[in-house]
Design a protein around this motif. Structure first.
Motif, mmCIF file in Angstrom:
data_model
loop_
_atom_site.group_PDB
_atom_site.id
_atom_site.type_symbol
_atom_site.label_atom_id
_atom_site.label_comp_id
_atom_site.label_asym_id
_atom_site.label_seq_id
_atom_site.Cartn_x
_atom_site.Cartn_y
_atom_site.Cartn_z
ATOM 1 N N PRO A 136 0.845 -1.195 0.000
ATOM 2 C CA PRO A 136 0.000 0.000 0.000
ATOM 3 C C PRO A 136 0.884 1.250 0.000
ATOM 4 C CG PRO A 136 -0.002 -1.060 2.157
ATOM 5 C CD PRO A 136 0.696 -1.989 1.229
ATOM 6 N N ARG A 137 0.499 2.244 -0.769
ATOM 7 C CA ARG A 137 1.265 3.496 -0.778
ATOM 8 C C ARG A 137 1.017 4.300 0.497
ATOM 9 N NH1 ARG A 137 2.877 5.317 -5.973
ATOM 10 N NH2 ARG A 137 3.561 3.459 -7.106
ATOM 11 N N HIS A 138 -0.154 4.119 1.093
ATOM 12 C CA HIS A 138 -0.530 4.939 2.245
ATOM 13 C C HIS A 138 -0.973 4.096 3.433
ATOM 14 C CE1 HIS A 138 -0.157 8.493 -0.259
ATOM 15 N NE2 HIS A 138 -0.826 7.840 -1.190
ATOM 16 N N GLY A 139 -1.868 3.154 3.233
ATOM 17 C CA GLY A 139 -2.319 2.302 4.326
ATOM 18 C C GLY A 139 -2.919 3.123 5.458
ATOM 19 N N VAL A 140 -2.734 2.638 6.678
ATOM 20 C CA VAL A 140 -3.327 3.289 7.847
ATOM 21 C C VAL A 140 -2.635 4.617 8.135
ATOM 22 C CG1 VAL A 140 -3.731 3.086 10.325
ATOM 23 C CG2 VAL A 140 -4.073 1.095 8.839
ATOM 24 N N ALA A 141 -1.323 4.586 8.296
ATOM 25 C CA ALA A 141 -0.594 5.794 8.686
ATOM 26 C C ALA A 141 -0.693 6.873 7.617
ATOM 27 C CB ALA A 141 0.864 5.445 8.966
ATOM 28 N N GLY A 142 -0.563 6.483 6.358
ATOM 29 C CA GLY A 142 -0.617 7.461 5.280
ATOM 30 C C GLY A 142 -1.982 8.093 5.123
ATOM 31 N N THR A 143 -3.038 7.320 5.335
ATOM 32 C CA THR A 143 -4.387 7.874 5.260
ATOM 33 C C THR A 143 -4.596 8.898 6.366
ATOM 34 O OG1 THR A 143 -5.237 5.849 4.243
ATOM 35 C CG2 THR A 143 -6.847 7.308 5.286
ATOM 36 N N ARG A 144 -4.075 8.619 7.532
ATOM 37 C CA ARG A 144 -4.157 9.601 8.625
ATOM 38 C C ARG A 144 -3.385 10.876 8.264
ATOM 39 N NH1 ARG A 144 -6.678 8.343 13.088
ATOM 40 N NH2 ARG A 144 -6.994 6.200 13.775
ATOM 41 N N ARG A 145 -2.218 10.731 7.660
ATOM 42 C CA ARG A 145 -1.442 11.920 7.282
ATOM 43 C C ARG A 145 -2.184 12.746 6.237
ATOM 44 N NH1 ARG A 145 2.946 8.289 7.461
ATOM 45 N NH2 ARG A 145 2.811 7.983 5.191
#
Length: 423
Positions: A136-145
């Protein structure tokens, strides 16, 4: 599991010896067929054949789950024995090839004459093999960012009416939803590139409102544009979303297919919101198809960032236990030491009253909590609907019951009264 083999778990039903049927499965999906053939040497079998690792027999059934002409021709009687079977496959047979991986762990197995039921339950891959696929390019942490939500569940909604609105009307609605305080807004799965609101017009109309809201508040609302289409069109649509300052696109996974989603993943840095519509056709029969645990592994290897799991106490057929297991699977790394978690998206009949069971089940707020009617139908309007859900999440995180929290929070109280919460 060894570093050079992957494992798959199955549930099978057969009037024959499950151990013999498991060997047929292993041969069919690797180097052999129902019998040894010319050229299938001992050396080749040692190198390339799938291996039956475990068999656990379960209580038998009185009647077969599915019709089977092959067994009927043989006049094979019951009982219909059931078993859990684990088979390992050499990763070298497949390579980093997702469609072939799916064809290997599933494929012709569903058509075997020996079975009256077969279901792929789970897939496990070694770390070195997983590394050959997309992350995933973003996943959990990236979606939060991207959304600026450091803690708490991400609260989202779905554009309704799902079809019929013009591009400009859709933009106006998105502006209202942004103002209501949402973190995430998505298209419906059946609204992609309609004549009355083509993406070429809808994306700029929507993103103009998103940028305006961001200029006023500093908040970037993530909009998942449904770009489901043939591959080149999806890439063009994703490019437009990126040019307009968007952060996410949505695809109907089952109808685009593994190859198209992999190509899209490799061509865009946007978050990929994976919608599983149609999954019920693969999963609802208990002795046929594919369970969500195996399903989500395959799609995570395609590099999606979010996966739909449906909702608890929602409007769809899946039992709550399946929804819970699905969310936990999405939030579990596929291999030790890695972080390829994807954000589970809860939807279908969700509102403030379903927050406690969601919190209890997931044990985390690393999730998308999407409500349509639970927000849009709140008697005091969408902003109050969003507030009621945020108040419910704050309450459960603090260990407070919703009725107690509602005594000082009118939006939550109105939601409980209107939607009919049970203490």
């Amino acid at each position: 599991m060894t570093p050079d083999r992957l494992e798959a778990d199955y549930l099978i039903e057969t009037p024959l010896d499950p151990a013999k049927v498991a060997e047929v499965m292993a041969g069919e999906q690797s180097c052999g067929t129902f019998t040894r053939v010319h050229g299938e040497t001992d050396d080749l079998r040692a190198r390339a054949r799938a291996v039956v690792e475990r068999i656990e027999e379960l209580p038998a059934a009185d009647t077969p789950s599915l019709p089977n002409s092959w067994l009927e021709r043989k006049k094979q009687p019951g009982p219909w024995r059931r078993a859990k079977v684990t088979i390992s496959f050499p990763t070298a047979n497949i390579g980093a090839n997702l469609p072939t991986l799916a064809a290997t762990v599933a494929g012709n197995l569903y058509d075997l004459g020996e079975v009256t039921g077969l279901r792929l339950e789970s897939v496990r891959v070694p770390a070195a093999y997983r590394a050959g696929f997309d992350m995933p390019r973003h996943g959990v942490a990236g979606t939060r960012r991207l959304t600026g939500v450091a803690e708490g569940a991400l609260v989202g909604s779905i554009i309704k009416p799902n079809v019929g609105l013009s591009a400009e009307e859709t933009g106006e609605l998105v502006g209202q939803l942004c103002a209501a305080g949402l973190d995430f807004i998505k298209d419906d799965e059946i609204s992609a590139d309609p004549v009355h609101a083509p993406l070429a017009e809808r994306i700029p109309a929507v993103m103009a409102r998103v940028r305006r809201h961001q200029d006023r508040t500093g908040k970037h609302v993530m909009v998942a544009f449904n770009i489901t289409d043939e591959t080149d069109a999806m890439r063009r649509h994703a490019d437009l979303v990126e040019r307009e300052g968007g952060s996410c696109v949505m695809v109907s996974l089952n109808w685009c297919g593994f190859s198209a989603v992999q190509t899209l993943r490799r061509s865009t840095g946007l978050a990929l919101h994976g919608h599983r519509n149609g999954f019920g056709a693969f999963s609802r029969h208990p002795m046929l198809g594919i369970g969500f645990d195996a399903y989500q592994v395959l799609w995570r290897l395609a590099g999606v960032d979010h996966m739909h799991v449906h909702g608890l106490q929602g409007k769809f057929a899946q039992p709550d236990a399946e929804v819970i297991d699905g969310a936990r699977a999405c939030l579990t790394p596929l291999t030790d030491g890695g972080d390829d978690r994807v954000m589970p998206a809860f939807s279908s009949g969700q509102w403030a009253g379903t927050v406690p069971v969601t919190w209890d089940a997931a044990g985390t707020d690393d999730l998308l909590f999407m409500a349509g009617g639970g927000i849009m139908a709140h008697p005091d309007g969408p902003a109050a609907g969003v507030a009621s859900i945020r108040q419910a999440w704050a309450a459960v995180r603090a260990g407070t019951s919703l009725p107690d929290a509602a005594q000082s929070q009118p939006e939550l109280k109105r939601a409980l009264d209107f939607f009919g919460a049970k203490p």
